[in-house]
Design an enzyme around this catalytic site. Structure first.
Site: not given
Length: 341
Positions: A238, A283
């Protein structure tokens, strides 16, 4: 007195048992939460996170932070309950993160390989976006494959069956559309000299109707640029988008972030397509806690991101690398950007 002591003991014993059980017995869940975040324009332990060598590098300021998710395992009952209550963690079945029958070592190795692949894809995505030279190199030729006597590891492909080869996907498209048994020309460079060979296409082991050469092509830089990504102990794919943006920022005039604090996430492929990731809410929390005001969100994660957006965090929807760069330029100029809302 004896009766009072007995009553007190009778009341304390269940509490003691509960305390022992709660602190010893583990639950079949793991806790996900905000993980470390790193400025891809900055340094870690004395090394640049994205290090560029052998070509001029433009000075950069501001933040383009990649974000991570923390995973806490082997939780006892009290720990799991406490993390569930704190509002920053979520509990998921342990099997979703650590599938049964797969060792922790295998999972860690897979995550590290995904991270390495994301670094390679980030470099290629940046080079392709900047129109810098790349080539498709053979990193493996199957010993008993159809092309074993025609090409070898290290050759640079020029064309296959008359079709120009620019990316690894071009090779797959050219070969898979050719019927097994067909003889096709393969043009390649070896030691700087262009050569040509005829290869009889074989049948793919998993699909006898599609062509197969038994080669593994990988797109690589052919210019002088050398890129190193210096983050250890991180797994998964990611970070690709943020690595790519950092590399573009260092190789072009001006500053993508405009000196602002931007964070984000998303996978990237060499063509610049941005893909979805897991744990978007954690996140975003990590980014906001670190000081981010803007967060780049893969388009496919927008609905999930809107459910738990931290206060003061601007969400920018990203479809591909081009849209991410355009959005950063718009933010710097004070203009509107694509939003998840």
């Amino acid at each position: 007195m004896n009766r009072r002591i007995f009553t007190l003991l009778a009341a304390l014993i269940p509490i003691l048992v509960l305390g022992i059980v709660g602190s010893v017995v583990t639950v079949p869940f793991v806790a996900l939460g905000p993980g470390p975040t790193f400025n891809t324009l900055g340094d870690v332990e004395g090394k640049q996170v994205v290090e560029v060598r052998d070509v001029p590098v433009d000075p950069t300021t501001g933040n383009l932070n990649m974000t991570t998710v923390s995973v806490r395992d082997r939780l006892n009952i009290f720990e799991a309950f406490g993390l569930w209550l704190d509002g920053q963690h979520g509990l998921v079945p342990r099997a979703e993160v650590y599938p049964p029958g797969v060792s922790r070592e295998e999972i860690d190795k897979s995550n590290q390989q995904e991270f390495k692949n994301s670094e390679d894809d980030a470099e290629l995505a940046a080079l392709n976006y900047l129109k810098m030279p790349t080539a498709v190199e053979l990193v493996n030729v199957t010993e008993d494959g159809p092309a074993k006597d025609a090409v070898r590891k290290g050759d640079l492909l020029v064309s296959v069956d008359g079709k120009p080869i620019v990316t690894a996907k071009d090779v797959v498209a050219a070969v898979s559309s050719t019927k097994p048994g067909t003889v096709i020309p393969v043009v390649f460079k070896r030691d700087g000299v262009e050569q040509r060979a005829e290869v009889t296409v074989g049948a793919r082991p998993d699909d006898a109707e599609k062509g197969y050469l038994g080669i593994t092509p990988v797109e690589k830089s052919t210019g002088p640029i050398q890129v190193d990504f210096n983050l250890a102990e991180i797994g998964g794919p990611s970070a690709g988008l943020m690595f790519t943006l950092a590399l573009i920022d260092k190789l072009t005039p001006g500053e993508l972030s405009g000196g602002k604090f931007v964070a984000g996430t998303g996978t990237i492929d060499p063509d610049g397509k941005v893909g979805p990731i897991g744990g978007i809410q954690y996140k975003m929390m990590a980014a906001r806690e670190a000081g981010a005001e803007t967060f780049l969100v893969p388009a496919a994660n927008c609905n999930e991101a809107l459910q738990r957006t931290p206060d003061g965090l601007r969400l920018v929807k990203v479809e591909n690398l081009g849209s991410a760069v355009d959005s950063l330029e718009a933010i710097k100029a004070g203009k509107d950007t694509p939003s998840c809302g």
